[in-house]
Motif scaffolding. Structure first.
Motif, mmCIF file in Angstrom:
data_model
loop_
_atom_site.group_PDB
_atom_site.id
_atom_site.type_symbol
_atom_site.label_atom_id
_atom_site.label_comp_id
_atom_site.label_asym_id
_atom_site.label_seq_id
_atom_site.Cartn_x
_atom_site.Cartn_y
_atom_site.Cartn_z
ATOM 1 N N GLU A 172 0.867 -1.179 0.000
ATOM 2 C CA GLU A 172 0.000 0.000 0.000
ATOM 3 C C GLU A 172 0.906 1.231 0.000
ATOM 4 O O GLU A 172 2.018 1.157 0.504
ATOM 5 N N GLN B 106 3.317 2.026 2.954
ATOM 6 C CA GLN B 106 3.484 0.871 3.844
ATOM 7 C C GLN B 106 4.637 0.064 3.272
ATOM 8 O O GLN B 106 4.530 -0.513 2.202
ATOM 9 N N GLN C 220 -2.672 7.619 8.329
ATOM 10 C CA GLN C 220 -2.456 6.184 8.180
ATOM 11 C C GLN C 220 -3.155 5.492 9.332
ATOM 12 O O GLN C 220 -3.115 5.970 10.473
#
Lengths: 168, 571
Positions: free
Chosen positions: A44, A47, B424
């Motif tokens: 992602e 990430q 996030q």
């Protein structure tokens, strides 16, 4: 010609620079004086699966204009973008550092108890801030006169935002 | 069963209720403020109705608009969640009068339990031990219409009260019940929220209080009748302090709750807080689902809860007595639906009724995990008229469950609220790991509502394993963009005292008063930050540049433009 990318971060009063140089299918990454061999895969966005000197880590990162956020190895860190080295001499804007009332938390200005020109004593409540059902009374850091109001009732303010200027 | 239910709440609890409804095939209607237009709960429901601007007083507390939304969308029932209007008797009444089912107990019971003294009297009459105290001449209690009132969200009681962050009640905090932020003061309070009780107690009542105080003994607490959750209290150590304490407590109570009535309660030193979950159907059948203990709190804000209560370990007899008392308490008021009885336990292991919460509580998941029951679904079934099919003897707890709350706050800034955008979000997963959250990536955390963002709950075979599981899950938890208490929780769980189960309400003040997050990031952190930036720029370059850029030998990003997402970097 080797291609280096450099990234600098502010950590407290110091700055640290990271240099990245592609080497084959990995990177040579230098942090200060220390060198690492790193490979990275991104799943992602932001990430990252990292392998640093043979050890694997999963990191999640994020950025805003002012800061970097990194979650890795079970901890979370915030890094600032580097401050300009001249920052100390930039302190003299129109708002003097002493004698201003700043918001100690983000919130809504619920009430302003003074007006421009009001005389205030040290410890007088000047502004009532509210956030998440908590009310905070912001008091004058010193005695003086309100020179300027930089907020209005009902306004949402950031932490650290100057709300009232006081001249002594 | 209902066809369609309106969820009169927001955030994690609204998401929780929507999920339970979906599992039962019930259609859902969410309500939202302008600030929550893109919130998770708004998007998850089948339909959503805008209530008004961000302020709770203009949205989630507008019972009239909520009821209108329920009627216009064809709902049969309204679930109030916790906080907001969940314990507002007037709202419950209005819901019923509109021909809708209020998922909770009756307005009368809500009102009764909202008065601490009335609740205590009921309990005493039912033979449930209460903390020794004195009520004085309690005047009649009045309520103002719910539409005109300020807030009370999070886990607070009915918003007919408004709150001020109180100074100087530190010593009394241990005997507070629900941990919560001190909500703000209402600017509507000048208009008619003063109760008929104002002034009736007055100074002529002080004589009686002084006499009663002698009997109760010192130290004692002066508490507000219309208060709750540990607010509006004064700790009094000696008789000499009492007269002033009465005056100032009354003044604060009037200011904060619109009702100056106060009462006295014996002060128990270092009490443990144990609460029992109750489920009661509309046919008189009442059972308890065992206890929960709030292990760690900070200034009335609950942080960690667990079940079974460490205090009751090995004391099945006490657990049974308390459970029976909890059921008796619910029976005494003909309780229906889910509720919680809060007890205090003193050093001699005597227990006393403290208060009853007539709503689903934030920490209900730990009870669900050890009993295997879905409390929200049972709330819906009970409200739809179904009977509880189990007896007390059929029920048992298994394993150990721990919950910690994730708050939008900065522990390094005196735990003051924090706002921002969730950049996030990675919630932990694994066997026995549950996250109840109202957040999605991209959400904006504003100053308008409760700071609770999510709950992390674990279930394991025993307490030691549950702690390990929680610590591990906390390390997996990623929430970037808003400052939260996650780093603080990690350190808290690692503390020796917590690991040994020797938690008292003073744990945080005593051992974490100066807590600061770690300041010196290891190189790994910098490497991750730098690579993240580099990859983002490479992506951008590729999007913008195309062919030309990729072939320019002087383009420093040429190397990066060969990057593909998801592949190990190789040429």
């Amino acid at each position: 010609m080797p291609i280096h990318k450099q990234f600098t971060y502010q950590i407290g009063e110091q700055q640290k620079t990271v240099t990245i140089e592609p080497v084959g299918d990995r990177f040579r990454v230098r942090v200060g004086e220390v060198e690492y061999i790193v490979s990275v895969r991104q799943g992602e966005p932001d990430q990252l699966d990292l392998e640093v000197d043979g050890q694997q880590w999963q990191a999640v990162v994020a950025r805003t204009p002012a800061r970097h956020y990194v979650a890795v190895a079970g901890e979370t860190w915030e890094l600032e973008k580097p401050r300009p080295q001249r920052s100390k001499s930039h302190a003299h804007g129109s708002a003097p550092d002493t004698g201003s009332l700043t918001a100690t938390m983000p919130g809504l200005v619920r009430e302003i108890l003074v007006a421009e020109g009001s005389e205030v004593g040290r410890g007088d409540t000047l502004v009532v801030l509210e956030a998440m059902k908590m009310e905070l009374r912001l008091t004058a850091p010193s005695a003086g006169r309100v020179r300027r109001l930089h907020c209005a009732a009902g306004q949402v303010v950031e932490r650290g935002q100057v709300l009232v200027e006081i001249e002594e | 069963m209902f066809d369609k239910v309106l969820i009169a709440n927001r955030g994690e609890i609204a998401v929780r209720i929507i999920r339970a409804c979906r599992e039962m095939g019930i259609r859902t209607v969410a309500v939202y403020s302008e600030a929550d237009a893109a919130a998770l709960h708004t998007r998850l429901a089948d339909e959503a109705v805008l209530l008004g601007p961000a302020a709770a007083s203009e949205s989630y507390l507008r019972g009239d608009r909520i009821i209108a939304a329920a009627l216009q969308t064809g709902c049969q029932a309204v679930h109030p969640g916790y906080g907001f209007l969940a314990e507002n008797a007037d709202f419950a009444t209005a819901v019923a009068e509109a021909g809708l089912v209020f998922i909770g107990p009756s307005p009368g019971v809500i009102r009764l339990m909202g008065s601490k003294t009335a609740a205590r009297e009921q309990m005493q009459a039912a033979g449930v031990p209460v903390v020794p105290g004195y009520h004085g001449e309690s005047g009649p209690s009045t309520s103002s219409g719910f539409g005109a009132e300020e807030q009370g969200s999070g886990e607070d009681r009915s918003p007919k009260r408004s709150f001020v962050k109180l100074q100087g009640s530190r010593g009394a905090e241990e005997q507070g019940s629900e941990g919560e932020w001190s909500p703000k003061r209402s600017f509507g309070e000048a208009q008619g929220t003063l109760s008929g009780g104002a002034g009736e107690q007055g100074s002529r009542g002080d004589e009686e209080f002084l006499t009663a105080a002698q009997e109760i003994g010192y130290p004692l607490l002066v508490k507000a009748v219309a208060g709750g959750g540990g607010k509006g209290m004064r700790l009094v150590q000696t008789a000499a302090e009492l007269p002033d304490a009465l005056v100032s407590a009354r003044r604060e109570a009037l200011h904060a709750f619109g009702d100056e009535r106060i009462y006295l309660e014996k002060y128990l030193a270092q009490p443990r807080h144990i609460e029992f979950q109750i489920l009661a159907d509309a046919h008189g059948h009442i059972i308890h689902l065992f206890e929960r203990e709030c292990s760690v709190q900070r200034r009335h804000q609950k942080i960690i809860e667990e079940t079974p209560a460490p205090l009751l370990a090995g004391d099945e007899a006490l657990r049974q007595r308390m459970g029976q008392a909890a059921v008796a308490a619910a029976q005494a008021v003909n309780y229906v639906n889910a509720g919680t009885i809060e007890f205090l336990v003193d050093a001699e292991r005597n227990f006393y009724f403290l208060e009853m919460n007539t709503r689903l509580q934030v920490e209900h998941p730990i009870t669900e995990l050890v009993t295997g029951l879905d409390l929200v679904k049972w709330q819906l079934r009970i409200a739809a008229g179904e009977s509880l099919p189990f007896e007390q003897a059929d029920l048992s707890q298994r394993g150990h469950a721990l919950e910690c709350r994730i708050y939008a706050e900065d522990p390094a800034n005196n735990f003051l609220p924090a706002t921002g955008r969730v950049l996030q979000l990675v919630e932990p997963v694994g066997p026995g790991v549950r996250v109840d959250s109202g957040l999605a990536r991209g959400d904006v955390v504003t100053p308008h509502y409760d700071p609770l963002l999510a709950k992390l709950i674990v279930l394991a075979e025993d307490r030691a394993e549950a702690i390990q599981k929680l610590v591990s899950a906390l390390r997996q938890y990623v929430l970037l963009g808003v400052t939260t208490n996650l780093p603080f929780l990690r350190d808290l769980l690692a503390h020796d005292l917590f690991q040994r189960g020797e938690t008292t309400t003073g744990l945080i003040e005593q051992h974490f008063g100066d807590w600061q997050p770690a300041q010196d990031p290891p190189d790994l952190v910098l490497i991750a930050a730098a690579l993240g930036e580099m990859l983002e720029r490479g992506e951008e370059a590729r999007r913008r540049g195309g062919e030309e850029m990729m072939n320019d030998p002087y383009n420093p990003w040429r190397e990066l433009s060969n990057f593909r997402i998801g592949e190990v970097n190789q040429k």
